[in-house]
Design a protein around this motif. Structure first.
Motif, PDB file in Angstrom:
ATOM      1  N   SER A 225     -62.767 -36.534 -15.952  1.00 52.77           N
ATOM      2  CA  SER A 225     -63.551 -35.773 -16.935  1.00 52.77           C
ATOM      3  C   SER A 225     -65.008 -35.628 -16.494  1.00 52.77           C
ATOM      4  O   SER A 225     -65.653 -34.631 -16.807  1.00 52.77           O
ATOM      5  N   GLU A 226     -65.513 -36.597 -15.733  1.00 56.37           N
ATOM      6  CA  GLU A 226     -66.871 -36.421 -15.181  1.00 56.37           C
ATOM      7  C   GLU A 226     -66.925 -35.172 -14.298  1.00 56.37           C
ATOM      8  O   GLU A 226     -67.873 -34.392 -14.353  1.00 56.37           O
ATOM      9  N   TYR A 227     -65.907 -35.010 -13.465  1.00 56.62           N
ATOM     10  CA  TYR A 227     -65.894 -33.847 -12.570  1.00 56.62           C
ATOM     11  C   TYR A 227     -65.754 -32.561 -13.380  1.00 56.62           C
ATOM     12  O   TYR A 227     -66.353 -31.543 -13.053  1.00 56.62           O
ATOM     13  N   ARG A 228     -64.954 -32.665 -14.437  1.00 59.46           N
ATOM     14  CA  ARG A 228     -64.762 -31.479 -15.277  1.00 59.46           C
ATOM     15  C   ARG A 228     -66.078 -31.097 -15.925  1.00 59.46           C
ATOM     16  O   ARG A 228     -66.517 -29.951 -15.858  1.00 59.46           O
ATOM     17  N   GLU A 229     -66.716 -32.098 -16.538  1.00 60.04           N
ATOM     18  CA  GLU A 229     -67.970 -31.813 -17.231  1.00 60.04           C
ATOM     19  C   GLU A 229     -69.070 -31.404 -16.255  1.00 60.04           C
ATOM     20  O   GLU A 229     -69.908 -30.574 -16.573  1.00 60.04           O
ATOM     21  N   GLY A 230     -69.046 -31.998 -15.088  1.00 56.89           N
ATOM     22  CA  GLY A 230     -70.055 -31.637 -14.086  1.00 56.89           C
ATOM     23  C   GLY A 230     -69.742 -30.312 -13.412  1.00 56.89           C
ATOM     24  O   GLY A 230     -70.474 -29.893 -12.518  1.00 56.89           O
ATOM     25  N   GLN A 231     -68.654 -29.687 -13.827  1.00 52.14           N
ATOM     26  CA  GLN A 231     -68.249 -28.407 -13.247  1.00 52.14           C
ATOM     27  C   GLN A 231     -68.180 -28.457 -11.728  1.00 52.14           C
ATOM     28  O   GLN A 231     -68.739 -27.604 -11.020  1.00 52.14           O
ATOM     29  N   ARG A 232     -67.515 -29.466 -11.255  1.00 52.28           N
ATOM     30  CA  ARG A 232     -67.336 -29.622  -9.814  1.00 52.28           C
ATOM     31  C   ARG A 232     -66.342 -28.600  -9.282  1.00 52.28           C
ATOM     32  O   ARG A 232     -65.527 -28.065 -10.045  1.00 52.28           O
ATOM     33  N   GLY A 233     -66.398 -28.394  -7.987  1.00 52.39           N
ATOM     34  CA  GLY A 233     -65.461 -27.475  -7.348  1.00 52.39           C
ATOM     35  C   GLY A 233     -64.162 -28.159  -6.967  1.00 52.39           C
ATOM     36  O   GLY A 233     -63.305 -27.568  -6.323  1.00 52.39           O
ATOM     37  N   PHE A 234     -64.071 -29.430  -7.314  1.00 45.75           N
ATOM     38  CA  PHE A 234     -62.838 -30.166  -7.024  1.00 45.75           C
ATOM     39  C   PHE A 234     -62.366 -30.874  -8.289  1.00 45.75           C
ATOM     40  O   PHE A 234     -63.137 -31.009  -9.255  1.00 45.75           O
ATOM     41  N   VAL A 235     -61.124 -31.298  -8.285  1.00 51.26           N
ATOM     42  CA  VAL A 235     -60.577 -32.031  -9.427  1.00 51.26           C
ATOM     43  C   VAL A 235     -59.917 -33.310  -8.930  1.00 51.26           C
ATOM     44  O   VAL A 235     -59.559 -33.422  -7.761  1.00 51.26           O
ATOM     45  N   LEU A 236     -59.814 -34.260  -9.842  1.00 52.98           N
ATOM     46  CA  LEU A 236     -59.014 -35.441  -9.533  1.00 52.98           C
ATOM     47  C   LEU A 236     -57.667 -35.209 -10.197  1.00 52.98           C
ATOM     48  O   LEU A 236     -57.558 -35.230 -11.421  1.00 52.98           O
ATOM     49  N   ALA A 237     -56.667 -34.939  -9.408  1.00 60.23           N
ATOM     50  CA  ALA A 237     -55.376 -34.526  -9.965  1.00 60.23           C
ATOM     51  C   ALA A 237     -54.370 -35.662  -9.892  1.00 60.23           C
ATOM     52  O   ALA A 237     -54.442 -36.512  -9.010  1.00 60.23           O
TER      53      ALA A 237
END
Lengths: 187, 303, 187
Positions: C45-57
């Protein structure tokens, strides 16, 4: 827009296997190389400030994701191979000579080390740290060696010029004195 | 004296000398060429399995060291600044320069090791393309035929020009004492009385001349030649005493050259290194025509 | 402590090539599996909120980083425009060596080519053109490579013996030596 570009850079770096040169990214994103460089700088510092377990590193002329050095203990257990076997002292010295004197011939290396360098040079070529980069124009047309991009990756350097200056290693006055003293012909 | 030359990593003559010289940094004022030469020669003798491609380099440096030491043993000369005196200083400076160079790269290699060690703390991401993109990559073998493969193979197998050691720009001398010994044993019987100068005419490198000198001393020791000199710095006369050409190498008294062994080894003979160097210390300079009991071992050139 | 654990997870996932199961991570970090799962959720969710170009899937029962689906267009372009599309000269040469000299070890290939072949061999294996066909009986038990049926199909050959003969060509002594001896440990 900037946010979108940064996301794209992150996505591409996530799927590449070797460092990506900024001009390749620039072409892909259709922005100037300078923009790519500053965006990558921004990303790198975001990860730093966010205390991420990975870093965006500039290595061998390109960008890549790599694990944070502080986390070495964790990844060691995961990756058994990949850690390269340590180079011998002789190989390291030869590597230093090639790195600083390139392009350099086998005979020149042997001359500096005082021993034949054939075996060591062969090992370094096989490891991919050095490669033939040309031929001497003189008689015999000796093979000339130089360092490779792989070596830059292994050293974690962006370019060879980032090596510390050779002058930094010239022995200081005490050592010089000791050497001189030890080889004084008359009492 | 515990210097162990660890195989298979052979560090070379400069390493050894550097080790001996810098090890005693603590009391540099007591440091003397004598102790260094003794230790160098002793270390040389300890190398039981000396790679003979390397031995020449060691012997040449030993020769320079012995010459430096011999200078020191002689009563101080009033007529300093002779040509010979200058030559030995020049030799010394050359050696010093190479030691400094060796030390510089040694330290540079430590820095490279440090960089490598640091870099190894991080691992790069190398996961590559996710499966959903894999199908996108064009087939790289499209347009490649079996003949292309053959052409590529021939390119790989094409004889690369054998890398030759170009002597034009290097100081490394590829001539050995053993080789020279052999050459002199064939040449001297034919040539009749001659001089050292004549024998060494045409040699390019100072080190080659030293090799010739070492070979002559070896022949002298075996009683195969007579050396005479009318005075200091005078012409060194060489006269062949041996029987037929080539016989000299079979003399039992000399260092054993095991010509049958596939990897030639230096076999130290006779008195230990300590006594040998003492004998040397008592002798006048080598150019006076006395054979020093120098470091034994003869190199076989396997070029 | 939680921060350190999250950093460790990030580092490990960054350098691994296949999804890592939560219990493997739990073992590595010496925490319960439940903790790993909630930490990974937090990271995602940190990556999601930070609008990263990658995801932890979460894939195939494990975790991994992958590019954000929104960025697929960039990745596709990157792949299609990639210079790596055609087989490089180095790859073709390596393929030729394996084809003509199989079974052959990585060290032998490197020795014949004079440069490290690791990356190229890996690529060729990934493409399915070559595969491990056995192990050397000598010390080290090096992996031996050979060609696959896929390669035969691509080349339009019925069997490997149908490869064009190399003719009366006599390789140089260095090459012969390399072929016969493989890699001799040196320096």
């Amino acid at each position: 827009m900037t946010a979108e570009l940064k996301r794209a850079i992150e996505a591409v770096l996530m799927v590449t296997e070797s460092p990506i040169e900024p001009n390749v990214l620039a072409q892909l994103l259709e922005v100037p190389v300078g923009t790519v460089v500053s965006l990558c700088d921004e990303l790198a510092s975001e990860y730093r400030e966010g205390q991420r377990g990975f870093v965006l590193a500039r290595v061998a002329g390109g960008y890549r994701f790599q694990s944070h050095p502080d986390m070495a203990a964790y990844i060691e257990r995961f990756v058994l191979e990949g850690q390269s076997a340590r180079l011998s002292a002789a190989a390291l010295e030869t590597l230093a000579i090639v790195a600083y004197k390139q392009p350099v011939s086998r005979a020149q290396v042997a001359s500096i080390r005082g021993v034949s360098a054939d075996g060591v040079l062969k090992t370094l070529v096989q490891k991919g740290y050095i490669a033939e980069v040309g031929r001497d124009s003189g008689p015999g047309q000796a093979v000339l060696y130089g360092t490779t991009t792989l070596l830059l990756e292994k050293l974690g350097l962006d370019k060879m010029e980032d090596l510390p200056a050779l002058g930094d290693f010239v022995p200081g006055p005490e050592v010089m004195e000791a050497l001189e003293q030890g080889l004084r012909p008359s009492a | 004296m515990g210097y162990q030359v660890s195989t298979p990593v052979f560090e070379g003559p400069f390493d050894l000398l550097l080790h001996l010289v810098t090890r005693e940094q603590v009391d540099i004022w007591d440091l003397s060429i004598s102790s260094i030469v003794d230790q160098y020669v002793a270390a040389l003798a300890q190398m039981e399995q000396l790679d003979l491609a390397v031995a020449t380099e060691f012997l040449l440096i030993a020769a320079v060291l012995l010459e430096l030491k011999a200078r020191r043993m002689l009563p101080s000369r009033q007529e300093a600044e002779t040509e010979e005196e200058l030559a030995i200083w020049e030799e010394r400076d050359l050696l010093l320069a190479r030691l400094v160079e060796c030390k510089t790269f040694k330290d540079a290699s430590s820095a490279i090791l440090a960089l490598m060690t640091d870099a190894e703390l991080s691992l790069p991401r190398q996961a590559g393309l996710e499966e959903r993109f894999a199908g996108l990559a064009p087939d790289p073998l499209v347009g490649v035929s079996a003949d292309d493969l053959k052409v590529a193979m021939l390119r790989v197998l094409a004889p690369k020009p054998m890398p030759k050691v170009s002597l034009a720009h290097v100081a490394t001398v590829r001539v050995s004492v053993a080789e020279t010994l052999d050459r002199l044993s064939r040449r001297l019987p034919l040539e009749g009385p001659t001089t050292f100068r004549r024998l060494t005419t045409g040699l390019q490198e100072r080190l080659e001349v030293i090799v010739y000198f070492l070979a002559l001393l070896e022949l002298f020791k075996r009683g195969a030649v007579d050396l005479s000199q009318t005075g200091k710095l005078a012409e060194l006369h060489v006269r062949w005493l041996g029987a037929d050409a080539g016989d000299a190498t079979s003399d039992e008294a000399g260092p054993v050259i095991d010509l049958e062994a596939s990897d030639l080894t230096v076999v130290p003979q006779g008195p230990g290194p300590r006594e040998r160097s003492n004998a040397m210390a008592g002798a006048p300079g080598p150019r006076q025509g006395t054979a020093p009991d120098g470091p034994e071992g003869v190199d076989e050139y396997d070029g």
